[in-house]
Design a protein around this motif. Structure first.
Motif, mmCIF file in Angstrom:
data_model
loop_
_atom_site.group_PDB
_atom_site.id
_atom_site.type_symbol
_atom_site.label_atom_id
_atom_site.label_comp_id
_atom_site.label_asym_id
_atom_site.label_seq_id
_atom_site.Cartn_x
_atom_site.Cartn_y
_atom_site.Cartn_z
ATOM 1 N N SER A 1 -51.614 -40.029 11.352
ATOM 2 C CA SER A 1 -50.966 -40.618 12.519
ATOM 3 C C SER A 1 -49.463 -40.384 12.464
ATOM 4 C CB SER A 1 -51.258 -42.122 12.601
ATOM 5 O OG SER A 1 -50.795 -42.780 11.436
ATOM 6 N N LYS A 2 -48.878 -40.303 13.642
ATOM 7 C CA LYS A 2 -47.435 -40.142 13.762
ATOM 8 C C LYS A 2 -46.959 -40.981 14.932
ATOM 9 C CE LYS A 2 -43.772 -36.717 14.503
ATOM 10 N NZ LYS A 2 -43.465 -35.288 14.756
ATOM 11 N N SER A 3 -45.905 -41.771 14.706
ATOM 12 C CA SER A 3 -45.381 -42.664 15.736
ATOM 13 C C SER A 3 -43.854 -42.616 15.723
ATOM 14 C CB SER A 3 -45.862 -44.106 15.490
ATOM 15 O OG SER A 3 -45.260 -45.001 16.399
ATOM 16 N N GLU A 4 -43.269 -42.440 16.899
ATOM 17 C CA GLU A 4 -41.811 -42.462 17.056
ATOM 18 C C GLU A 4 -41.442 -43.492 18.102
ATOM 19 O OE1 GLU A 4 -40.063 -38.675 17.756
ATOM 20 O OE2 GLU A 4 -41.334 -37.639 16.300
ATOM 21 N N ARG A 5 -40.407 -44.308 17.795
ATOM 22 C CA ARG A 5 -39.984 -45.353 18.725
ATOM 23 C C ARG A 5 -38.469 -45.393 18.806
ATOM 24 N NH1 ARG A 5 -39.001 -51.343 18.092
ATOM 25 N NH2 ARG A 5 -39.118 -52.183 20.202
ATOM 26 N N LEU A 6 -37.986 -45.587 20.049
ATOM 27 C CA LEU A 6 -36.565 -45.744 20.297
ATOM 28 C C LEU A 6 -36.358 -46.950 21.196
ATOM 29 C CD1 LEU A 6 -33.593 -44.812 20.200
ATOM 30 C CD2 LEU A 6 -34.092 -43.356 22.193
ATOM 31 N N PHE A 7 -35.584 -47.936 20.693
ATOM 32 C CA PHE A 7 -35.242 -49.119 21.479
ATOM 33 C C PHE A 7 -33.725 -49.193 21.603
ATOM 34 C CE2 PHE A 7 -33.582 -53.445 21.460
ATOM 35 C CZ PHE A 7 -34.206 -53.996 22.574
ATOM 36 N N SER A 8 -33.256 -49.487 22.810
ATOM 37 C CA SER A 8 -31.816 -49.659 23.009
ATOM 38 C C SER A 8 -31.558 -50.796 23.975
ATOM 39 C CB SER A 8 -31.191 -48.372 23.554
ATOM 40 O OG SER A 8 -31.721 -48.043 24.817
ATOM 41 N N GLN A 9 -30.518 -51.560 23.672
ATOM 42 C CA GLN A 9 -30.054 -52.635 24.557
ATOM 43 C C GLN A 9 -28.568 -52.380 24.820
ATOM 44 O OE1 GLN A 9 -31.339 -56.660 23.658
ATOM 45 N NE2 GLN A 9 -29.337 -57.485 24.257
ATOM 46 N N THR A 10 -28.246 -51.937 26.035
ATOM 47 C CA THR A 10 -26.903 -51.478 26.384
ATOM 48 C C THR A 10 -26.227 -52.481 27.313
ATOM 49 O OG1 THR A 10 -27.710 -49.207 26.272
ATOM 50 C CG2 THR A 10 -25.577 -49.566 27.344
ATOM 51 N N PRO A 11 -24.998 -52.932 26.979
ATOM 52 C CA PRO A 11 -24.301 -53.897 27.852
ATOM 53 C C PRO A 11 -23.890 -53.257 29.174
ATOM 54 C CG PRO A 11 -22.887 -53.197 26.045
ATOM 55 C CD PRO A 11 -24.242 -52.636 25.761
ATOM 56 N N LEU A 12 -23.888 -54.066 30.236
ATOM 57 C CA LEU A 12 -23.508 -53.606 31.567
ATOM 58 C C LEU A 12 -22.306 -54.395 32.068
ATOM 59 C CD1 LEU A 12 -27.056 -53.378 33.237
ATOM 60 C CD2 LEU A 12 -25.718 -51.507 32.263
ATOM 61 N N GLY A 13 -21.507 -53.784 32.957
ATOM 62 C CA GLY A 13 -20.378 -54.468 33.582
ATOM 63 C C GLY A 13 -19.340 -54.907 32.580
ATOM 64 N N ASP A 14 -18.944 -56.185 32.691
ATOM 65 C CA ASP A 14 -17.898 -56.732 31.818
ATOM 66 C C ASP A 14 -18.443 -57.346 30.540
ATOM 67 O OD1 ASP A 14 -16.004 -56.017 33.726
ATOM 68 O OD2 ASP A 14 -16.191 -57.934 34.785
ATOM 69 N N THR A 15 -19.716 -57.145 30.281
ATOM 70 C CA THR A 15 -20.319 -57.709 29.077
ATOM 71 C C THR A 15 -19.672 -57.118 27.834
ATOM 72 O OG1 THR A 15 -22.424 -58.022 30.206
ATOM 73 C CG2 THR A 15 -22.458 -58.022 27.806
#
Length: 774
Positions: A381-395
């Motif tokens: 088995s092979k598994s690849e994962r990418l998670f991102s949480q990117t701020p928006l505006g004035d955050t």
């Protein structure tokens, strides 16, 4: 005048013979369990011609009349040896009790006009009728047409479950089979279906077993092509190809099923993180996110059979799944007080699992049989994962990125042996099973590590079934040993697994059964992995090598009453898991930041109480069936640091009809929800309407899924933990008023013969990967 007088005299004599006909009565029993056999054909023959015929009633009784003379009485019923006896009839005759022997292998082609149901001590024998067979295109549709109480079949994916939502173990001639293999069955080849509603210890804890007893061929072959497509949603389908060739004592079969999915899901979350120093509340609004998977399951089987003496079966399987966009993927906007973020979560998976299974069966003298099975396999088995949480505006916050790469390798071998011995009213079964796994998984990305693990499970069992008049008991004992070796740390556990089944036939259609047993299970490979995978900015999923196997106790009780038109059933179960493996959540500082750790632990206990009454009404000789089945589930989850209780009532109702080659159905099911640990999984409200037409070589059907739905398919989960409660809502808006088309072709040729079947089969599809997906 003389001739007229003679004619009058003969006519008077003939009328007198009719008036003064004699009665022949009797009672027909099964020779093994001594239960009455319903629906036996009783015919009186004279000079090889049938003069009169009747069938036995619900109590196995019959009465047939004929004038004085010499006759041959013939008793016949599918699944039993024919009985013939000569009678010299000059007075009323009571034949008393007549015993019929069950026929295991070879059966002549017999047309059954109505469904035959034989209630045995450990199972029900269901003989499909002519109309049910003519309206069936495969083994699954035949099972739907039989309308077995407490068995539910999904018309969308053909999955088979009980009313209590437990999986049903499918078998063909005794061997464990997949739904795809059952769909390859030609209904005309089905001798009977054996329904085990309370399986014994040899079935290793199955909730129910459905075993197709089919006849095979000694020449010719078959080719089956089947497809199910969503006309209103082209990303959903079920495709199937099967072929079989017979030559002498051998046969070769190939089988491939393909179930692609290309749809869009929308996920929304409301979650709270109650850390020691602060509390974070997130509201996540999802956008449609793609889900694509391509599961393919090719299989090749070779079978050699030497009449009733021995049989060899070799199977090569190749389970392959390619998932470029996972079901857990999501794109959404996350709102945290006045701040906002863009969330992207994407995972791709690939699993290749080839295996080989070699099986041998040998029938000994004096009703003795032995079975051997050995299975070896490999999973990559092979598994690849990418998670991102990117701020928006004035955050004002940094972008959080989680990357993970997992490569898994696992080898396994499963060996099993079973011995069976039958006496007049006693059956002994004994056997042993050993399962060994070797795992090496590589985790890369944010955290790099290698997990090496060896696990083994050995199970020995023995069971005795004994009938005493109307009372039957089945007593079994099993012993299981588990062994876990991870990085040189070894743990071994022994679990006793006794089982007792009691049943009593009150007569006149009333029946009672009880089943109580102790069993156990060990942690999955992923739960045992000594590794951590980051889920998102606030959570980490972690394995627990300290987990121990679990012992659980279960009790089931069933009352049933059956007549020609009505079947009543009351089923209830209670089970308790001691030290179950359930979720555990706690706060931990990781690199100076507070994180919620999601892991598993042996908790205090878990209680389940399920009650499922059902009413089934059959009209028009069983061709029109109405079913109403309410249910009530109650759960108590006892963690080391939590306690949750949950009650879920609901109902399932449906109507089913057959007319010549036509089949129609409509059903509705309310939500069946389940609590485990601290998570409640909410089922869906499901309803569908369908019609199908079947001929000897092709069938076609239309079905509308969720015709009255507005939101489409929805699935919700709720986590009740104190530190990180959340509610997740998932929906597929396009999946309502879905029109599905089913087409099937069956090219069939060759003569037929009875053939012995395989009794045991094993496979291991657990990759052992710990996922970080949310």
């Amino acid at each position: 005048m003389k001739n007229r007088a003679l004619l009058i005299i003969f006519a008077v004599i003939a009328v007198a013979q009719e008036i003064f006909a004699y009665k022949i009565t009797g009672l027909i029993f099964d020779s093994k369990d001594e239960k009455p056999v319903v629906g036996v054909n009783v015919n009186l023959l004279q000079n090889s011609k049938i003069l009169n015929g009747v069938i036995t009633d619900l109590h196995g009784k019959f009465q047939i009349e004929a004038p004085a003379g010499k006759y041959v009485m013939e008793l016949s019923y599918i699944g039993y040896e024919q009985v013939r006896m000569e009678l010299n009839l000059d007075d009323n005759i009571n034949l008393g009790e007549i015993k019929m022997e069950e026929k295991d292998v070879e059966l002549n082609d017999v047309v059954v006009e109505s469904t035959g149901i034989i209630q045995k001590a450990d199972r029900k024998l269901l003989i499909p009728s002519k109309k049910q067979i003519s309206a069936s295109s495969d083994g699954v549709s035949l099972l739907q047409n039989l309308q077995i109480p407490r068995i539910v079949i999904s018309p969308v994916d053909n999955s088979v479950k009980t009313l209590s939502d437990d999986g049903v173990q499918l078998r063909i001639n005794g061997v464990i089979a997949t739904v795809a293999e059952v769909m390859a069955i030609n209904p005309k080849d089905v001798i009977r279906i054996e329904y085990h509603d309370q399986p014994g210890v040899r079935y290793n804890g199955a909730a129910a077993v459905i075993d197709y007893i089919v006849r095979h061929r000694d020449n010719g072959g078959s080719l089956i092509l089947a497809a199910t497509d969503c006309i209103t949603n082209l990303g959903w389908g079920e495709y199937y190809v099967a072929g079989k060739a017979h030559f002498g004592k051998s046969s070769i079969q190939f089988l491939t099923s393909y179930s692609p999915r290309d749809v869009y899901w929308t996920r929304s979350n409301i979650e709270t993180y109650k850390f020691t120093d602060n509390c974070i509340e997130n509201r996540e609004e999802g956008t449609p996110t793609r889900y694509i998977t391509h599961p393919v399951t090719p299989q090749v089987k070779y079978n050699w059979s030497n009449a009733d003496k021995s049989m060899l079966n070799i199977s090569l399987r190749g389970n392959m799944t390619f998932t470029p966009y996972a079901q857990t993927d999501r794109d959404s906007h996350l709102y945290q007080h006045t701040d906002s973020f863009k969330v992207h979560d994407h995972e791709s998976d690939r699993v290749l699992s080839p295996s080989v299974d070699v099986y041998y069966q040998h029938n000994l003298k004096n009703k003795q049989r032995i079975y051997f099975d050995i299975t070896g396999g490999y999973s990559n088995s092979k598994s690849e994962r990418l998670f991102s949480q990117t701020p928006l505006g004035d955050t004002k916050s940094e972008t959080v990125s989680v990357k993970s790469l997992v490569r898994g390798n696992k080898y396994y071998i499963i060996g099993e042996a079973i011995y069976e011995k039958e006496w007049d009213n006693i059956v002994l079964t004994a056997g042993a099973r050993h399962h060994y796994q070797w795992v090496r998984n590589y985790y890369g990305g944010n955290v790099e590590t290698v997990v090496r693990m060896n696990t083994a499970e050995t199970y020995g069992f023995a069971e005795v079934r004994h009938r005493l008049d109307k009372f039957t008991y089945v007593a079994g004992i099993g012993v299981m040993q588990t062994l876990i070796n991870q990085e040189g740390v070894r743990k071994s556990t022994w679990i006793a697994r006794p089982q007792l089944t009691l049943s009593y036939d009150f007569g006149k259609g009333w029946y009672w059964k009880y089943k109580g047993y102790v069993s156990g299970y060990q942690p999955s490979l992923s739960q045992l992995s000594n590794v951590s995978q980051q889920i998102d900015k606030y959570q980490i999923r972690r394995g627990n090598p300290a987990l121990r196997p679990v012992m659980y106790v279960a009790n089931e009780m069933e009352f049933s009453w059956q007549s020609k038109y009505v079947t009543l059933n009351l089923w209830a179960s209670y089970s308790y898991d001691h030290k179950p493996i359930m979720e555990d959540s706690f706060e931990e500082l990781v690199n100076g930041n507070p994180m919620v750790i999601r892991t598993d632990n042996n908790q205090r206990g878990f209680h389940r109480l399920k009650v499922n009454p059902s009413v089934q009404v059959k009209l028009l000789d069983g061709n029109l069936v109405f079913t109403v089945a309410p249910f009530a589930n109650y759960y108590v989850s006892l963690g080391n640091n939590y306690e949750h209780r949950y009650f879920n009532p609901g109902v399932r109702a449906g109507v089913y009809g057959l007319y010549k080659g036509w089949r129609f159905f409509a059903d509705v099911t309310t939500r069946s929800n389940e609590l485990w640990g601290e998570t409640i999984k909410y089922g869906e409200i499901h309803h569908d309407i369908g019609v199908n037409y079947n001929t000897e070589h092709w069938s076609c059907g239309l079905m509308i899924v969720n015709p009255f739905s507005v939101k489409g398919y929805t699935r919700d989960t709720e986590n009740l933990s104190d530190i990180a409660p959340n509610i997740c809502h998932t929906e597929m808006k396009e999946f309502h008023q879905v029109l599905m088309l089913n087409i099937r072709m069956n090219l069939d040729f060759g003569t037929k013969r009875g053939d012995a079947g395989k009794r045991i089969d094993n496979e291991d599809n657990d990759t052992g990967i710990l996922k970080g997906s949310k």
